[in-house]
Design a protein around this motif. Structure first.
Motif, mmCIF file in Angstrom:
data_model
loop_
_atom_site.group_PDB
_atom_site.id
_atom_site.type_symbol
_atom_site.label_atom_id
_atom_site.label_comp_id
_atom_site.label_asym_id
_atom_site.label_seq_id
_atom_site.Cartn_x
_atom_site.Cartn_y
_atom_site.Cartn_z
ATOM 1 N N CYS A 13 38.677 -39.280 -10.213
ATOM 2 C CA CYS A 13 38.212 -38.257 -11.176
ATOM 3 C C CYS A 13 39.217 -37.148 -11.450
ATOM 4 N N SER A 44 34.104 -39.186 -17.734
ATOM 5 C CA SER A 44 33.901 -40.364 -18.592
ATOM 6 C C SER A 44 32.926 -41.312 -17.906
ATOM 7 N N ILE A 45 32.343 -42.173 -18.727
ATOM 8 C CA ILE A 45 31.384 -43.148 -18.207
ATOM 9 C C ILE A 45 32.071 -44.076 -17.213
ATOM 10 N N GLU A 46 33.304 -44.460 -17.539
ATOM 11 C CA GLU A 46 34.013 -45.377 -16.647
ATOM 12 C C GLU A 46 34.261 -44.727 -15.283
ATOM 13 N N LYS A 47 34.585 -43.414 -15.285
ATOM 14 C CA LYS A 47 34.816 -42.731 -13.997
ATOM 15 C C LYS A 47 33.514 -42.606 -13.204
ATOM 16 N N ARG A 49 31.133 -44.779 -13.262
ATOM 17 C CA ARG A 49 30.910 -46.115 -12.699
ATOM 18 C C ARG A 49 31.818 -46.350 -11.479
ATOM 19 N N GLU A 50 33.074 -45.937 -11.624
ATOM 20 C CA GLU A 50 34.008 -46.118 -10.500
ATOM 21 C C GLU A 50 33.554 -45.331 -9.273
ATOM 22 N N SER A 53 30.583 -47.151 -7.627
ATOM 23 C CA SER A 53 31.012 -48.356 -6.897
ATOM 24 C C SER A 53 31.747 -47.957 -5.621
ATOM 25 N N GLU A 102 25.887 -38.027 -24.888
ATOM 26 C CA GLU A 102 26.151 -38.322 -23.481
ATOM 27 C C GLU A 102 25.189 -37.508 -22.607
ATOM 28 N N LEU A 157 23.292 -46.699 -15.282
ATOM 29 C CA LEU A 157 23.980 -47.417 -14.212
ATOM 30 C C LEU A 157 23.016 -47.587 -13.065
ATOM 31 N N GLY A 161 26.486 -49.925 -9.513
ATOM 32 C CA GLY A 161 27.534 -49.787 -10.525
ATOM 33 C C GLY A 161 27.380 -50.755 -11.692
ATOM 34 N N PHE A 163 25.907 -51.763 -15.382
ATOM 35 C CA PHE A 163 25.355 -51.121 -16.571
ATOM 36 C C PHE A 163 23.998 -51.740 -16.908
#
Ligand SMILES: Cc1cc2nc3c(=O)[nH]c(=O)nc-3n(C[C@H](O)[C@H](O)[C@H](O)COP(=O)(O)OP(=O)(O)OC[C@H]3O[C@@H](n4cnc5c(N)ncnc54)[C@H](O)[C@@H]3O)c2cc1C
Length: 303
Positions: A13, A44-47, A49-50, A53, A102, A157, A161, A163
């Motif tokens: 992050c 961000s959405i990807e962060k 999720r990371e 996980s 968001e 999520l 992790g 979607f």
């Protein structure tokens, strides 16, 4: 918390988005509670999720929060990681009658954006001090409106992790409940369907509802809004008032004199004061009326 875990979150992050030993009283509207080990604000959405996980595979407890307007952390705080979705993840887009936002967007910002585009449907939400994600989780509502009426789709999520997209009835919205809440999903984004309306009328309705709120609610003092859900056939505030508890205090926690459904922090309340007052109200109302008040606010950790 171990430094390598903190380093791992910083790698995902960014250093500035990870805070250690964080006083939750600074992140909640009730202004009580001890420290969380770590608070992370992914942008961000990807962060997000990371992070989920990463924390899952490291077996570290975590929870999501938004604006902290419906949360009371215990004085012991939180052992684990708080994933806070706030202004770093708050983009709002409008196309026609559809708003996509968001999860960290404030409801007030969504309602204002809707008004800017002459869209009606979100006026009820303009004075609720939460984020869209928190409101989707809680199916927040006021003045005959609730999120159920506007949300048509969410991207979420799960704790592993993955979607998960929910559409329409799949949200299982009911009074202050949703599938997002029941299954512990993290809401990342929501699609709302609004209707074309008259900009001046929309603004006037928002102004009216907000002035009614200012008149009835103790907005000048820290609180978490209505502490209890509305019991079927009753109003929590009226039951509490009828039981003689208006203004009743434990330490710095007080039943608001302006609205008995609210507990306010008169300045130096601890979470213990608030939680003890909640229990006292529940016991008193149950003994005198037979109605068990259920909390709407979420209490994290014990008293
Ligand atoms: C003065 C005042 C007035 C209020 N008036 C109203 C009202 O009229 N109507 C009403 O319904 N509520 C009201 N509330 C309560 C509160 O504003 C709502 O419940 C709001 O929806 C909470 O949003 P939040 O972002 O602050 O969530 P938080 O308090 O941060 O979290 C609340 C819950 O939602 C979960 N959560 C938060 N974000 C997400 C996410 N992205 N994905 C999944 N779960 C998430 C948290 O884990 C927690 O369980 C009021 C509160 C105050 C202080």
């Amino acid at each position: 918390m171990k430094q390598d875990l903190i380093d791992g979150l910083m790698a995902i992050c960014g250093r500035d988005s990870v805070k250690v030993d964080v006083p939750m009283k600074e992140y909640t509207s009730m202004k009580v509670g001890g420290n969380a080990d770590v608070l992370v604000e992914p942008d961000s959405i990807e962060k997000i999720r990371e992070c989920v996980s990463y924390l899952g595979s490291a077996n570290v407890p975590f929870m999501v929060m938004g604006n902290g307007s419906n949360l009371i952390f215990s004085d012991e705080g939180y052992r684990g990681v708080i994933i806070r979705l706030g202004n770093k993840i708050s983009k709002i887009e409008v196309e026609g009658e559809i708003m996509v936002a968001e999860a960290g967007a404030l409801l007030s910002a969504c309602a204002n954006k809707a008004a800017e585009h002459s869209l009606t449907g979100l006026e009820f939400a303009s004075g609720i001090p939460g984020t869209l994600g928190g409101a989707a989780c809680m199916n927040a509502g006021a003045y005959d409106g609730e999120m159920k009426q506007v949300i048509v789709e969410t991207l979420n999520l799960d704790k592993n992790g993955n979607f998960i997209t929910l559409k329409g009835d799949e949200h299982e919205f009911s009074y202050r409940k949703s599938k997002i809440q029941n299954e512990g999903l993290i809401c990342l984004k929501a699609v709302m369907k609004l209707q074309k309306g008259d900009k001046d009328a929309i603004r006037a309705k928002m102004a009216d509802l907000n002035s009614r709120r200012r008149e009835k609610q103790p907005l000048d003092m820290p609180s978490a809004g209505s502490v209890f859900k509305r019991p079927p056939g009753h109003f929590a505030g009226k039951l509490i008032d009828d039981c003689g508890l208006r203004g009743y205090s434990i330490g710095g926690a007080q039943v608001s004199g302006k609205h008995c459904g609210f507990i306010v922090n008169t300045g130096h309340a601890t979470a213990r004061d608030i939680i003890q007052l909640i229990k006292h109200i529940q016991d008193t109302v149950y003994d005198k009326t037979g109605v068990m008040l259920e909390t709407e606010v979420k209490i994290i950790g014990g008293a």
